[in-house]
Enzyme design. Structure first.
Site, PDB file in Angstrom:
ATOM      1  N   ARG A  44       0.862  -1.179   0.000  1.00 42.37           N
ATOM      2  CA  ARG A  44       0.000   0.000   0.000  1.00 42.37           C
ATOM      3  C   ARG A  44       0.897   1.227   0.000  1.00 42.37           C
ATOM      4  O   ARG A  44       2.109   1.134   0.091  1.00 42.37           O
ATOM      5  CB  ARG A  44      -0.963   0.011   1.199  1.00 42.37           C
ATOM      6  CG  ARG A  44      -0.515  -0.613   2.520  1.00 42.37           C
ATOM      7  CD  ARG A  44       0.663   0.029   3.178  1.00 42.37           C
ATOM      8  NE  ARG A  44       0.460   1.468   3.352  1.00 42.37           N
ATOM      9  CZ  ARG A  44       1.435   2.317   3.599  1.00 42.37           C
ATOM     10  NH1 ARG A  44       2.686   1.897   3.693  1.00 42.37           N
ATOM     11  NH2 ARG A  44       1.198   3.612   3.744  1.00 42.37           N
ATOM     12  N   GLY A  45       0.238   2.360  -0.231  1.00 40.51           N
ATOM     13  CA  GLY A  45       1.002   3.599  -0.349  1.00 40.51           C
ATOM     14  C   GLY A  45       1.008   4.021  -1.798  1.00 40.51           C
ATOM     15  O   GLY A  45       1.362   3.207  -2.678  1.00 40.51           O
ATOM     16  N   ALA A  46       0.657   5.260  -2.084  1.00 38.45           N
ATOM     17  CA  ALA A  46       0.462   5.671  -3.471  1.00 38.45           C
ATOM     18  C   ALA A  46       1.615   5.312  -4.408  1.00 38.45           C
ATOM     19  O   ALA A  46       1.426   4.581  -5.382  1.00 38.45           O
ATOM     20  CB  ALA A  46       0.147   7.173  -3.495  1.00 38.45           C
ATOM     21  N   GLN A 195      -1.398   2.221  10.002  1.00 36.48           N
ATOM     22  CA  GLN A 195      -0.134   2.415   9.291  1.00 36.48           C
ATOM     23  C   GLN A 195       0.890   3.142  10.186  1.00 36.48           C
ATOM     24  O   GLN A 195       2.084   2.906  10.097  1.00 36.48           O
ATOM     25  CB  GLN A 195      -0.336   3.253   8.016  1.00 36.48           C
ATOM     26  CG  GLN A 195      -1.102   2.590   6.895  1.00 36.48           C
ATOM     27  CD  GLN A 195      -2.585   2.902   6.924  1.00 36.48           C
ATOM     28  OE1 GLN A 195      -3.152   3.174   7.992  1.00 36.48           O
ATOM     29  NE2 GLN A 195      -3.248   2.834   5.761  1.00 36.48           N
ATOM     30  N   ASP A 236      -2.262  10.965  -1.694  1.00 40.60           N
ATOM     31  CA  ASP A 236      -2.667   9.956  -2.668  1.00 40.60           C
ATOM     32  C   ASP A 236      -3.116  10.583  -3.969  1.00 40.60           C
ATOM     33  O   ASP A 236      -3.037   9.948  -5.029  1.00 40.60           O
ATOM     34  CB  ASP A 236      -3.767   9.075  -2.074  1.00 40.60           C
ATOM     35  CG  ASP A 236      -3.204   8.214  -0.961  1.00 40.60           C
ATOM     36  OD1 ASP A 236      -3.124   8.700   0.170  1.00 40.60           O
ATOM     37  OD2 ASP A 236      -2.809   7.065  -1.248  1.00 40.60           O
ATOM     38  N   ASN A 246      -5.715  12.222   1.151  1.00 42.60           N
ATOM     39  CA  ASN A 246      -4.745  11.429   1.892  1.00 42.60           C
ATOM     40  C   ASN A 246      -5.497  10.581   2.902  1.00 42.60           C
ATOM     41  O   ASN A 246      -6.725  10.641   3.008  1.00 42.60           O
ATOM     42  CB  ASN A 246      -3.712  12.331   2.576  1.00 42.60           C
ATOM     43  CG  ASN A 246      -2.492  11.556   3.051  1.00 42.60           C
ATOM     44  OD1 ASN A 246      -1.874  10.816   2.292  1.00 42.60           O
ATOM     45  ND2 ASN A 246      -2.172  11.699   4.324  1.00 42.60           N
ATOM     46  N   LYS A 247      -4.752   9.787   3.661  1.00 46.14           N
ATOM     47  CA  LYS A 247      -5.364   8.867   4.616  1.00 46.14           C
ATOM     48  C   LYS A 247      -6.391   9.553   5.500  1.00 46.14           C
ATOM     49  O   LYS A 247      -6.163  10.677   5.955  1.00 46.14           O
ATOM     50  CB  LYS A 247      -4.260   8.249   5.488  1.00 46.14           C
ATOM     51  CG  LYS A 247      -4.707   7.191   6.455  1.00 46.14           C
ATOM     52  CD  LYS A 247      -5.545   6.087   5.844  1.00 46.14           C
ATOM     53  CE  LYS A 247      -4.965   5.553   4.582  1.00 46.14           C
ATOM     54  NZ  LYS A 247      -5.847   4.715   3.795  1.00 46.14           N
TER      55      LYS A 247
HETATM   56  C1  LIG Z   1       3.650   8.037   0.118  1.00 49.53           C
HETATM   57  S1  LIG Z   1       2.015   8.430   0.156  1.00 49.53           S
HETATM   58  C2  LIG Z   1       1.306   7.102   1.035  1.00 49.53           C
HETATM   59  C3  LIG Z   1      -0.141   7.348   1.312  1.00 49.53           C
HETATM   60  O1  LIG Z   1      -0.863   6.152   1.051  1.00 49.53           O
HETATM   61  C4  LIG Z   1      -1.505   5.776   2.240  1.00 49.53           C
HETATM   62  O2  LIG Z   1      -2.728   5.158   2.003  1.00 49.53           O
HETATM   63  P1  LIG Z   1      -2.815   3.549   2.039  1.00 49.53           P
HETATM   64  O3  LIG Z   1      -1.951   3.092   3.184  1.00 49.53           O
HETATM   65  O4  LIG Z   1      -4.289   3.277   2.241  1.00 49.53           O
HETATM   66  O5  LIG Z   1      -2.314   3.091   0.695  1.00 49.53           O
HETATM   67  C5  LIG Z   1      -1.693   7.062   2.983  1.00 49.53           C
HETATM   68  O6  LIG Z   1      -2.735   7.830   2.437  1.00 49.53           O
HETATM   69  C6  LIG Z   1      -0.351   7.690   2.752  1.00 49.53           C
HETATM   70  O7  LIG Z   1      -0.287   9.047   3.007  1.00 49.53           O
END
Ligand SMILES: CSC[C@H]1O[C@H](OP(=O)(O)O)[C@H](O)[C@@H]1O
Length: 343
Positions: A44-46, A195, A236, A246-247
């Site tokens: 996960r993570g953009a 996270q 994101d 974002n999250k």
């Molecule tokens: C480097 S930006 C990562 C961004 O992605 C996360 O979401 P997820 O864990 O659901 O993929 C979160 O929004 C982070 O800020």
């Protein structure tokens, strides 16, 4: 800690659902399994899911390398659709897939299928290699905003585990630490996927960066006590006016920061900026299963039949953002005007 490895034309992902208690790597040879890994947040993570999708398409190209060109192109198009259908909010996923599609469109008439396969594999490798350099450049720009001795609050995980390596928001924190700025980080746990507690605390402790874990509802009290000098988060998707998806919980943090006159920074590579949308109102917010709210790992923390709400992201208006840090520089006071003059 990198979340992915590309070795012998196979993709390995660390299962982020098990961190920090277990470091388990999963090897992938099929793009459909890669799509499931993105959807289920094993990765996960953009930026990380963008690079992962690119490697997913590389695996598809390798799988179909013996087909006639028309059938090969049809299979790759189908694979791209499956990968694009995994998670809707992070624009990096679609940016990476479109970059691979553009490569095929540009070359499909002039090269054989085996030659196209090699180009696709190389493009995926380039996307991954570039991401690390982009994060280090972004980190260097962002560190100019971090004062000596800064107490930094961060949310979710925008670290190495959310990218190919080094991180975006945590990349800024790493850069400031590497410059001996004597910083300390408050990591918000970031319910419900955690996270912050599971990944950010884990990453920063591994790098010996001073970090204190806090629950999300402590942020306001920390700020009121004057214990937070700045907030830095990832993104994101960033709209053309500087609104940021974002999250979930980022918007609330931005309101608290504004109330306490604390700088609120967003670290986002250019690949996360979506100039096709005018504002955050147009960003699709992923809704995930309610079991991720009423359970932690396999333990129910609410009645099994509890009704729950689970938007995985929210949108922070550009008016709440002090600056957006990119690998090409810093956009201060993001707005339609400052964004358009930056590009
Ligand atoms: C480097 S930006 C990562 C961004 O992605 C996360 O979401 P997820 O864990 O659901 O993929 C979160 O929004 C982070 O800020």
């Amino acid at each position: 800690m990198r979340p992915m490895l590309w070795e012998n034309r196979r993709l390995k992902l660390i299962n982020q659902l098990l961190l920090p208690n277990k470091e388990e790597w999963i090897e992938y040879s099929d793009y459909e399994d890669v799509a499931l890994a993105i959807k289920n947040m094993i990765v996960r993570g953009a930026p990380a899911i963008g690079a992962t999708a690119a490697f997913g398409l590389a695996l598809a190209a390798l799988k179909y390398r013996n087909l006639e060109k028309d059938e090969f192109l049809e299979k790759i198009d189908n694979a791209a659709k499956i990968l694009a259908n995994t998670r809707p909010t992070a624009v990096n996923l679609f940016w990476a897939i479109q970059r691979m599609r553009n490569l095929l469109e540009l070359n499909k008439d002039n090269f054989t299928v085996p030659e196209l396969v090699e180009k696709i594999v190389r493009e995926a490798e380039t996307i991954a290699e570039d991401d690390v350099q982009i994060n280090k450049k972004m980190g260097a720009y962002g560190a100019t905003l971090i004062p000596e001795g800064a107490q930094i609050y961060t949310h979710c995980n925008a670290g190495a585990l959310a990218t190919v390596d080094y991180g975006t928001a945590l990349g800024v924190i790493r850069s400031a630490h590497e410059q001996n700025k004597n910083i300390h980080v408050y990591a918000g746990e970031t319910r419900p996927y955690l996270q912050g507690s599971r990944l950010t605390t884990f990453e920063l402790m591994k790098d010996n960066i001073p970090v204190t874990l806090v629950t999300d509802n402590m942020a306001g009290f920390l700020m009121k006590q004057g214990k937070v000098h700045c907030v830095i988060v990832g993104a994101d998707r960033v709209a053309a006016n500087g609104d940021v998806a974002n999250k979930i919980g980022t918007y609330s943090l931005s309101v608290l920061a504004k109330e306490h006159n604390i700088p609120f920074y967003v670290a986002a590579p250019i690949s996360t900026i979506d100039l096709q949308i005018d504002s955050g109102d147009e960003i699709e917010i992923e809704e995930r299963g309610t079991e991720e709210v009423i359970k932690v790992y396999d333990t129910f923390i609410a009645p099994k039949d509890a009704v729950a709400y689970h938007p995985a992201f929210d949108v922070t208006p550009h008016q709440n953002i002090t600056a957006i840090i990119t690998e090409k520089g810093i956009i201060h006071k993001p707005s339609k005007e400052t964004m358009s003059s930056f590009f």
